[in-house]
Design an enzyme around this catalytic site. Structure first.
Site, PDB file in Angstrom:
ATOM      1  N   HIS A   1      87.634 -22.377  33.983  1.00  0.00           N
ATOM      2  CA  HIS A   1      87.715 -21.097  33.292  1.00  0.00           C
ATOM      3  C   HIS A   1      86.849 -21.153  32.046  1.00  0.00           C
ATOM      4  CE1 HIS A   1      89.287 -17.583  31.325  1.00  0.00           C
ATOM      5  NE2 HIS A   1      89.959 -17.273  32.403  1.00  0.00           N
TER       6      HIS A   1
ATOM      7  N   ARG B   1      83.330 -16.378  36.670  1.00  0.00           N
ATOM      8  CA  ARG B   1      83.732 -17.547  35.879  1.00  0.00           C
ATOM      9  C   ARG B   1      82.829 -18.755  36.056  1.00  0.00           C
ATOM     10  NH1 ARG B   1      90.133 -17.111  37.065  1.00  0.00           N
ATOM     11  NH2 ARG B   1      90.368 -15.445  35.558  1.00  0.00           N
TER      12      ARG B   1
END
Ligand code: FAD
Ligand code: FES
Lengths: 250, 637
Positions: free
Chosen positions: B266, B330
């Site tokens: 992330h 991401r």
């Protein structure tokens, strides 16, 4: 930083507990309180002694697992902060800390700092839901909800169920927890149909679990990591009164 | 091993409807004769357990926390996707389907993804009916925001606590069924093995985490909804006790493990601050809607961020990807941040972070609006770093966050062991090689509310099951195995606690099998991991006994499984000699440094079969076919 800790140790539910003294050494200000305990535990393990059992999971202040009294205050000195989000920069080198589990008749100690909060789940079981089965729902935008109501419902729904409110209350009352759920659902049209039966059942469950009565000390609000307001308790009391009157009539 | 995906025939829009029509039903009065075990009480587990109980089945539900409400799903912040098209900005089921397949870099099964997009709209309806307080507009209707990897606004949210509110909705539905005595809840209970009888999943063996009692529970089917395995890396955004034990032990009993190397990083996490660090905290990527990511143009610029003029800043995502800018998926955002830091242009005390700046948004929208949107995230940031993001830019760095891999399941979400269903992050189903933001909550709830209740019924209605009780010698055998392992962990009596091995293992994985991977690095990891494992079994120290609440023992069991799982992850990453989504092999990139897929050789799901301790696992391949979305190179330029 070096700190001195006095920590409640209790082998199991039936054992006699006691405070034990430990030195927490080489603690840095950026550590969280739980990371400080991790360091202490590593030291204990290295000495072949039992590490301190404490509850934790998310370590982000949202799961409600962590739960300890720090110098007599639930979740420690910082407002609106769960123990896992408390950082050591708020303590000073040389401080002495007393660390204990939640103390309440309705939260028996399981081990060290770990308590049984199953009573909270049972309060929810009594009525903390909307009775809607999967697949029965109308379109999500079928019922508009005024933004103010939904925001207020969200304020109440933010409760993480940690139990600090009970631990802080001189009466061991669960009024803040219970009222938060009653308000969350009662403020929304979806919760409307069961509003009365919900408050009656949940308040009854709260009493049955051995929680004390609320006499508005407001200690709960002061320690709540999510700053849930005692206004919700007032709201619960009103709802309870209204529902009781109505049900007494019928 | 048979990898039949069981995808129904017919056009993609009709598959699920047709399948629902064709599935066998369990007679309502027979449902109460069936017991189903649901392991996990997160979004997937709680929704499955509640829905199955509503249908009339007897359900036993298990979680390791003290209450089902504390499952890791509670921590999800940003939101949940649904193709409602309320903002009228051109969204549709087809578009959500397309975005998810493309976002997954063409490594997911089309039919599953399409169904997910279809069901997404029902989820929102269900949650609102339960009283989930999603954000609303002044007119009283639901508000949406946009999220990485999409050009429409389809994300529903409840402040920064969407996961909490969705989980509480499912938890309340579950508690209602507990009250009605249709669900029996077993908190503080950890599944340690799967009971397979006559080739079918018939139960679990679990340890009571308070008393240490090892006990078997039997039923007619088992649902695993035990979450992802990101904690194999030690530092991740997952809850500290999230683990892979349930799925790993099921793998050892014959359930294929699919695409273990698809692990997601992330981009917006709070950077590591020291060796004691126990976990990493995610800042929802919804922040990328209003925050701008940049670093100083000049290496090692000593000025504080506010004193660096605009023309001396490098807004590297906006520069490289003008149409998606800060909202690229991401994997792209993470890799770019790492690249910048590797070049020596990172900021902060460690040089391992980049700025996420709200100065402009604050000017444009005002502090009030920003506070309303992200207040709790800003607070969280300040609490951890002691820096005020209303005044100075946040610093962020990528961290392990989600695992797309998991147990292999067919269209019915059944694993390769009949009767073993897998839901939520624990399965591999919908996200291919990369998950889009706000899609895990959607998938967990789709699986639990709307898929498993049907497909599990079909299994029960079409399968003959012998009667089994917990006293069955085959259950006893499993219990003996679990006890033996527990006692082995307790009796090594070495020097090092489980955490220290876990940390060491995590470092190897992060270095050699993290954001960027290479043949040399993976081979190195595959040499090191067995060494760490050997040390673990020689030098582990677990204080205390089995017959008590023993958190060190719990950790040790989980770390033991991570050792094996880490090896499988690296093996899978090595085998997949292409880049796709989050799996970035340095040898395979486009001239612009983007992931370069190899569709002719790797357009398949890699499903690994356990072949016994010390034996290499067997690789099976499920070919992927793209009939509705054209295989193209992803581009977010
Ligand atoms: C910080 C963070 C933010 C996120 N934000 C978002 C977001 O905004 N949008 C989005 O879509 N996704 C988000 N995600 C991802 C998403 O939250 C998860 O993928 C999802 O919640 C997983 O749900 P689950 O039901 O599969 O598993 P979990 O919620 O992880 O639940 C696992 C359950 O299994 C139980 N369990 C595990 N092992 C055992 C065992 N051996 N025995 C018994 N019980 C066991 C646990 O007790 C728990 O009840 C986020 C994730 C993180 C970490
Ligand atoms: S560990 Fe989750 S709230 Fe503290």
């Amino acid at each position: 930083m070096n700190l001195t800790l006095f920590v409640w140790r209790q082998e199991d539910a039936n054992a006699q507990g006691r405070m034990e003294k430990y030195e927490a050494q080489a603690i840095t200000p950026d550590m969280s309180f739980l990371e400080m305990l991790d360091v202490v535990n590593l030291g204990l393990i290295a000495q072949g002694r039992a590490p301190i059992a404490f509850e934790h999971d998310c370590r982000e202040g949202i799961c409600g697992s962590c739960s300890m009294m720090i110098n007599g205050v639930a979740h420690g000195p910082r407002p609106a902060t769960a123990t896992c989000q408390l950082h050591m920069r708020h303590f000073k080198d040389g401080d002495t800390l007393h660390i204990e589990p939640w103390r309440s008749k309705a939260f028996p100690v399981i081990k060290d700092l770990v308590v049984d909060r199953g009573s909270f789940d049972r309060i929810i079981q009594a009525g903390g839901y909307v009775s809607v089965n999967t697949g029965n729902a109308p379109d999500a935008n079928a019922i508009p909800v005024p933004k103010v109501d939904s925001e207020l419902a969200m304020d109440a729904a933010a409760c993480i169920g940690c139990g600090a409110c009970v631990a802080a209350c001189p009466n061991g009352s669960a009024a803040l927890f219970t009222s938060a759920k009653i308000s969350h659902l009662g403020l929304l049209p979806q919760g409307g149909p069961e509003r009365e039966i919900r408050v009656l059942r949940m308040v009854e469950a709260m009493d049955e679990e051995g929680f004390g009565n609320c006499t508005m000390h407001r200690e709960c609000e002061a320690v709540c990591p999510k700053q849930i307001s005692t206004n919700f308790i007032a709201r619960m009391n009103r709802e309870f009164l209204r529902a009781s009157l109505k049900h007494a009539k019928t | 091993m048979d990898l039949n995906s069981q995808v129904p025939s017919g056009p993609i829009e009709k598959k699920w409807d047709q399948h629902r029509f064709e599935m066998k039903l369990v007679n309502p009065s027979n449902k109460r004769k069936h017991t189903i075990l649901v392991v996990g009480s997160g979004l997937a587990g709680a929704s499955a357990a509640a829905s199955l109980a509503e249908l009339g089945y007897n359900v036993k539900c298990f979680c390791y926390q003290d209450s089902p409400r504390r499952a890791h799903s509670i921590a999800a912040q940003g939101g949940i996707n649904a193709a409602k098209n309320y903002p009228n900005d051109g969204d549709s089921i087809s578009r959500l389907f397309y975005d998810t397949v493309k976002g997954g870099d063409f490594r997911s099964r089309e039919a599953n993804v399409y169904r997910l997009a279809q069901i997404s709209v029902n989820i929102i309806d269900q949650c609102v009916a339960q009283g989930v307080p999603f954000a609303r507009e002044y007119g009283g209707l639901l508000d949406n925001r946009s999220f990485g990897g999409a050009q429409v606004s389809r994300t529903f949210y409840a402040r920064g606590q969407t996961g909490q509110q969705l989980l509480l909705g499912a938890y309340q539905a579950l508690e209602r069924q507990i009250h009605l005595r249709k669900v029996q809840m077993f908190p503080r209970t950890e599944m340690l093995d799967l009971i397979v009888i006559d080739g079918k999943a018939r139960g679990i063996t679990a340890r009571n985490l308070v008393t240490g009692t090892i006990e078997s529970f039997v039923g007619d089917a088992v649902v695993l909804a035990t979450g992802g395995y990101g904690n194999v890396f030690y530092l991740s955004t997952n809850a500290k006790n999230s683990n892979a034990t349930a799925i790993w032990r099921a793998y050892k009993r014959g359930a294929a493990f699919a695409n273990p190397c698809y692990t997601q990083i992330h981009p917006t996490c709070i950077p590591v601050s020291g060796h004691y660090q126990s976990k990493l905290t995610l800042m929802s990527e919804s922040l990328r809607n209003d925050g701008r990511i940049w670093v100083p143009l000049k290496k090692g610029d000593p000025r504080p961020p506010n004193e660096i003029p605009r023309q001396e800043r490098d807004y590297f995502l906006e520069r490289k990807y003008p149409s998606f800018g800060n909202l690229v998926p991401r994997d792209v955002a993470s890799r770019n941040a790492k690249q910048i830091c590797d070049e020596g242009r990172g900021v902060g005390p460690t040089g391992q972070s980049v700025y996420l700046d709200f100065a402009e948004a604050l000017e444009r929208l005002g502090e009030e609006t920003i506070r309303e949107k992200y207040g709790n995230l800003f607070e969280m940031y300040e609490r951890i770093t002691a820096e005020n993001p209303y005044k100075v830019p946040m610093r962020i760095y990528p961290a392990i966050h989600y695992t797309m891999g998991g147990l292999w399941v067919d269209y019915n979400l059944m694993s390769t062991i009949p009767g073993l269903f897998v839901a939520g992050e624990a399965n591999f189903s919908d996200h291919g090689a990369n998950r889009l933001g706000a899609s895990a909550l959607m998938q967990g709830l789709a699986d639990g509310y709307f898929i498993i209740p049907y497909t599990l019924g079909n299994y029960l209605a079409s399968t003959k099951l012998e009667k089994v009780t917990a006293e069955d010698p085959r259950c006893k055998q499993t219990e003996d195995g679990v006890s033996a392992l527990t006692h082995q962990l307790l009796s090594i009596n070495g020097q090092r606690p489980a955490d220290s091995f876990h940390q060491e293992l995590g470092k190897v994985l992060w270095e050699d099998c993290g954001m960027a991977r290479s043949e040399a690095g993976l081979k190195r990891a595959l040499r090191k991991i067995p060494e760490i494992r050997e040390e673990f079994w020689k030098d582990l120290r677990v204080i205390g006994a089995n017959e008590e609440l023993n958190q060190e023992l719990e950790k040790a069991g989980r770390v033991a499984d991570y050792m094996d799982l880490a090896e499988l992850i690296c093996r899978d990453a090595l085998e997949r000699a292409e880049s796709c989504g989050c799996h970035f092999r340095e040898e395979f990139q486009t001239p612009e440094g983007e992931a370069k897929r190899n569709d002719s050789d790797f357009c398949y799901v890699a499903a690994w079969e356990f072949k016994g301790r010390g034996q290499p696992p067997a690789l099976h391949k499920e070919a992927l076919h793209f009939e509705n979305v054209h295989l193209t190179q992803r581009s977010y330029k």
